[in-house]
Write an enzyme that holds these catalytic residues in place. Structure first.
Site, short mmCIF file in Angstrom:
data_model
loop_
_atom_site.label_atom_id
_atom_site.label_comp_id
_atom_site.label_asym_id
_atom_site.label_seq_id
_atom_site.Cartn_x
_atom_site.Cartn_y
_atom_site.Cartn_z
N PRO A 1 0.96 -1.27 -0.06
CA PRO A 1 -0.02 0.13 -0.02
C PRO A 1 0.77 1.32 0.02
CG PRO A 1 -0.23 -1.38 1.94
CD PRO A 1 0.49 -2.10 1.32
N GLU B 1 2.41 -7.59 8.84
CA GLU B 1 2.55 -6.22 9.04
C GLU B 1 3.38 -5.71 7.76
OE1 GLU B 1 0.82 -4.66 11.30
OE2 GLU B 1 -0.07 -6.45 11.11
N ASP C 1 -3.52 7.12 -26.54
CA ASP C 1 -4.99 7.05 -25.74
C ASP C 1 -5.07 6.49 -24.57
OD1 ASP C 1 -8.34 6.85 -27.29
OD2 ASP C 1 -7.59 8.00 -25.71
N ARG D 1 -4.24 -8.37 -20.57
CA ARG D 1 -5.15 -8.06 -21.64
C ARG D 1 -4.29 -7.12 -22.82
NH1 ARG D 1 -7.34 -3.01 -21.13
NH2 ARG D 1 -8.92 -3.55 -22.33
#
Ligand code: 6GU
Length: 241
Positions: free
Chosen positions: A86, A113, A164, A150
């Site tokens: 994170p 942790e 784009d 993908r």
């Protein structure tokens, strides 16, 4: 592309690898996915991979010696190593496009942790998928792997993504299919008349409308054509912006 995922929970990836689009990419030979159990690199009696934090406190910390052994035994000079935490830079379509050009991608997933800080010296990148906390990096690594896979094996589409990408793009225009009338909710007339110029205009306009209403921040980064500026001004008038 070769994707290697280093994890303490290899079973979490079984369904992911067998899922249709991922499986098709693997079967077509566009990519391979190898799931590697970090625990096998533990030299400890009970195959422990974590220990209590120096300085005290709650939770456990992933050990630098074991994680770096897992990295070293699986990486080569072509590997791009990204750690899933994170605290990483926030993932987006631009990063997905960059990663899709790597020959080999190693995604390092942690639990507990966190990682011993010194592990960061052995990775090329640190990625977060958003401002919320997951119990581990596994789901995040699947998000990254899916979005990268993908993009593979479709050179033409990749080029159009380049100029784009989502970060410089607009939200998708609304889509419809039969029935034409569902409980009084009708498919817009313009989509049924076969006039492609009108249809393209409608779609561009609705794409701009959706972006203006939901993600106006994207418009700041978007490079408009003169035509698009006109359409956006029309939308703004209609929406009282
Ligand atoms: Cl990559 N890991 C964890 N544990 N939590 C997250 C994340 C990653 N990205 C957002 N939240």
């Amino acid at each position: 592309m070769k994707i290697k995922i280093l994890t303490l929970f290899p079973n979490m990836f079984t369904e992911f690898k067998g899922e249709s689009i991922i499986k098709r990419a693997i079967d077509k030979g566009v990519c391979s996915i190898e799931i590697i159990d970090i625990r096998q690199y533990s030299h400890l009696k009970h195959k422990n991979v974590d220990d209590t934090p120096c300085g005290g406190g709650a939770g456990m910390v992933l050990k630098v010696d074991i994680v770096t052994k897992a990295i070293r035994e699986n990486a080569n000079s072509n590997s791009y190593i990204a750690m899933m935490t994170p605290q990483g830079r926030q993932y987006n379509q631009e990063i997905a496009i960059d990663l899709s050009k790597k020959e080999e991608l190693i995604l390092l997933c942690g639990h507990y942790e966190g990682f011993d800080e010194r592990i960061r010296a052995f990775v090329d990148d640190e990625i977060s998928i958003g401002d919320y906390v997951l119990t581990g990096g596994e789901l995040a690594s699947m998000v990254v792997a899916d979005s990268v896979i993908r993009l593979l094996g479709d050179a033409i589409r990749k080029e159009s993504y380049e100029d784009d990408s989502f970060s410089t793009g607009l939200l998708e225009y609304p889509q419809y299919t039969r029935p034409i009338d569902f409980e009084g909710m009708k498919v817009p007339e313009v989509l049924l008349n076969g006039n492609h110029k009108e249809i393209n205009y409608f779609r561009k306009k609705e794409s701009l409308r959706k972006t203006l209403k939901r993600r106006p921040d994207l418009l700041n980064k978007y490079s408009f054509s003169e035509e698009e500026i006109k359409i956006l001004n029309e939308v703004k008038k209609e929406e009282n912006f």
